[in-house]
Design a protein around this motif. Sequence first.
Motif, short mmCIF file in Angstrom:
data_model
loop_
_atom_site.label_atom_id
_atom_site.label_comp_id
_atom_site.label_asym_id
_atom_site.label_seq_id
_atom_site.Cartn_x
_atom_site.Cartn_y
_atom_site.Cartn_z
N TYR A 186 58.77 8.46 -33.12
CA TYR A 186 57.99 7.24 -33.14
C TYR A 186 57.90 6.47 -35.04
N THR A 187 57.61 5.44 -35.18
CA THR A 187 57.14 5.10 -36.42
C THR A 187 56.31 4.44 -36.71
N ARG A 188 55.17 4.38 -37.62
CA ARG A 188 54.06 4.36 -37.67
C ARG A 188 53.92 2.54 -38.64
N ARG A 189 53.08 1.65 -37.87
CA ARG A 189 53.59 0.58 -38.83
C ARG A 189 51.80 0.15 -39.80
N ASP A 190 50.68 0.69 -39.11
CA ASP A 190 49.69 0.48 -39.90
C ASP A 190 49.85 0.97 -41.50
N THR A 191 50.00 2.13 -41.84
CA THR A 191 50.27 2.55 -43.17
C THR A 191 51.79 2.04 -43.45
N SER A 192 52.01 0.70 -43.47
CA SER A 192 52.88 0.07 -44.18
C SER A 192 52.04 -1.60 -44.96
N HIS A 193 51.54 -1.73 -44.02
CA HIS A 193 49.89 -2.48 -44.15
C HIS A 193 48.92 -1.80 -44.78
N VAL A 194 48.67 -1.05 -45.29
CA VAL A 194 47.13 -0.80 -45.43
C VAL A 194 47.19 0.99 -45.73
N ASP A 195 46.44 1.13 -47.05
CA ASP A 195 46.14 2.21 -48.41
C ASP A 195 46.35 3.61 -46.90
N PRO A 196 47.61 4.52 -46.55
CA PRO A 196 47.05 5.75 -45.62
C PRO A 196 45.79 6.04 -45.76
N SER A 197 45.11 6.11 -47.34
CA SER A 197 43.68 6.78 -47.05
C SER A 197 42.66 6.01 -46.82
N GLN A 198 43.15 5.12 -46.26
CA GLN A 198 41.91 3.94 -45.22
C GLN A 198 42.71 3.75 -43.99
N ARG A 199 43.63 4.86 -43.53
CA ARG A 199 43.46 4.62 -41.78
C ARG A 199 44.05 6.01 -41.11
N PRO A 200 44.08 6.87 -40.18
CA PRO A 200 43.07 7.66 -39.31
C PRO A 200 44.86 8.74 -39.75
N HIS A 201 45.12 9.68 -39.51
CA HIS A 201 45.76 11.47 -40.48
C HIS A 201 46.71 11.11 -39.31
N GLN A 202 48.40 11.63 -39.69
CA GLN A 202 49.11 11.68 -38.55
C GLN A 202 49.24 12.58 -37.27
N SER A 203 48.23 13.60 -37.74
CA SER A 203 47.77 14.66 -36.98
C SER A 203 47.12 13.95 -36.08
N GLU A 204 46.35 12.92 -36.19
CA GLU A 204 45.35 12.25 -35.13
C GLU A 204 46.77 11.09 -34.02
N TYR A 205 47.29 10.44 -34.69
CA TYR A 205 47.88 9.78 -34.10
C TYR A 205 49.06 10.57 -33.52
N ASP A 206 49.18 11.39 -33.52
CA ASP A 206 50.67 12.37 -32.68
C ASP A 206 49.20 12.45 -31.35
N ARG A 207 48.55 12.92 -31.21
CA ARG A 207 47.69 13.11 -30.10
C ARG A 207 46.78 11.55 -29.49
N PHE A 208 47.28 10.47 -30.26
CA PHE A 208 46.58 9.47 -29.55
C PHE A 208 47.40 9.05 -28.93
N LEU A 209 48.66 9.02 -29.16
CA LEU A 209 50.77 8.89 -28.40
C LEU A 209 50.51 10.22 -27.00
N THR A 210 49.93 11.73 -27.50
CA THR A 210 50.35 12.22 -26.90
C THR A 210 49.54 11.60 -25.25
N LEU A 211 48.82 10.78 -25.84
CA LEU A 211 47.35 10.89 -23.82
C LEU A 211 47.75 9.43 -23.76
N LEU A 212 48.51 8.87 -24.51
CA LEU A 212 49.23 7.73 -23.86
C LEU A 212 50.16 7.82 -22.91
N GLU A 213 51.13 9.16 -23.19
CA GLU A 213 51.89 9.59 -22.54
C GLU A 213 50.92 10.44 -20.63
#
Length: 433
Positions: A186-213
């Motif tokens: 997957y490719t995150r879209r949020d960090t193209s709109h907002v500074d990554p320092s203000q958003r969740p970490h990539q490791s969290e996103y991997d787990r967010f999407l694991t839960l979706l699966e």
Amino acid sequence: MQIQESLVPEAQQILQANDRGGFTVPTAGLYPFQWLWDAGFTALGWMQFDEARAWQELDLLFQGQWSNGMLPHIVFHRPEATYFPGPERWGVARTPPTSAITQPPVVASVVRWMLERARNPVLAEEKIRSLYPRILAYHRWFKRERDPHNTGLVTVLHPWETGADNSPAWDEALGRVTVDPDLPPYTRRDTSHVDPSQRPHQSEYDRFLTLLEVYKRAGFDQLRLVRECPFRVASLLIDCVLHRANRDLLWLSERFGFGDEAEIAGWLEASRQGIESLWDEGAGLYFNRDLRTGQPIRVGVSASFLPLFAGTASPERARRLLGTLEAWAGRVRYLVPSTDPSSPRFEAQRYWRGPVWAVVNYLIALGFSEYGYGEMAGRIRQDTLELCETAGFSEYFHPLTGQGLGGGSFSWTAAIYLAWSQSPHTPGAGGSL
């Protein structure tokens, strides 16, 4: 603090600019769909200047309701390429497409507030008669499929459901989720709109999407997920908002003669006991709970004050909460930070790990006002208005500097400004803020 009248039209214009023909996006690009609790607060903002449009917001939200009563946290009314994960990743076969999880259920409370503010009571009553059975079905879904053993606490199955996605309260519970080795790329879209320092970490996103699966493999079977999902917590944001929503649903049932009072009263008694079981006497605070271990999650968050909004706290506990928030206030310029500023997990600008959120402030201020602490309620309102007036209608704010963070021209922030500008009384509070 006096409202800057010039900002009222600006706040209205933000809602109008984010209007997509009956539903309001939180902000263009970053969040191009309709979110559940955003829609509730946004409707409250629309109510200040366009009542028919306010009710339409909720009508379109309920187009996404599932046949089992669940109200999903995103309704994908039309295709957009600027957000991930979109409907293809969720894989929910319905029209319109939706996500498969929920969010803090503010709708019943918002509907009551809208009725109390209505300048067109005939329209309001007509809309409530239409909405009430759908809200009741949603609350029954919570009880039936997320609290099947009547513990009084909802089982939350994804950090996104809590509304506070990357809160430090979820660090351990989320950390135990093993990232799916076959997780689709997957490719995150949020960090193209907002500074990554203000958003969740990539490791969290991997787990967010694991839960979706995990959700998809379970066929979205809620009772199975309540038993087996690797992430299971009791969230104060969900439980307190639901308790208050059930109080307001009970009021609506009595007001309109719907006849569901006994059923709802039973839910309220169970959830009152459940929420109060989360109190920690030593800390002078309520804590979320890890339902896999049964242990309290000992990190203070803004939701720790929401038992005042729920109305479950005793006067003694309310006084303790006041003292706790006063201690927090000594460490920040603006209330209410989303994480205890004395915690080593506090991050002043990273999403739900420190920043101030106007919508949560609104709920916390209402709670303090109703318990008789008008001075603290007024301080929270004043801080929120000042943040909007100096940093714009940002998604969230830095609690030390007041810098606007996240998305700009944000609907629910503008809506809260309108709600507090048009009426200095928090709904139901009885005291001026």
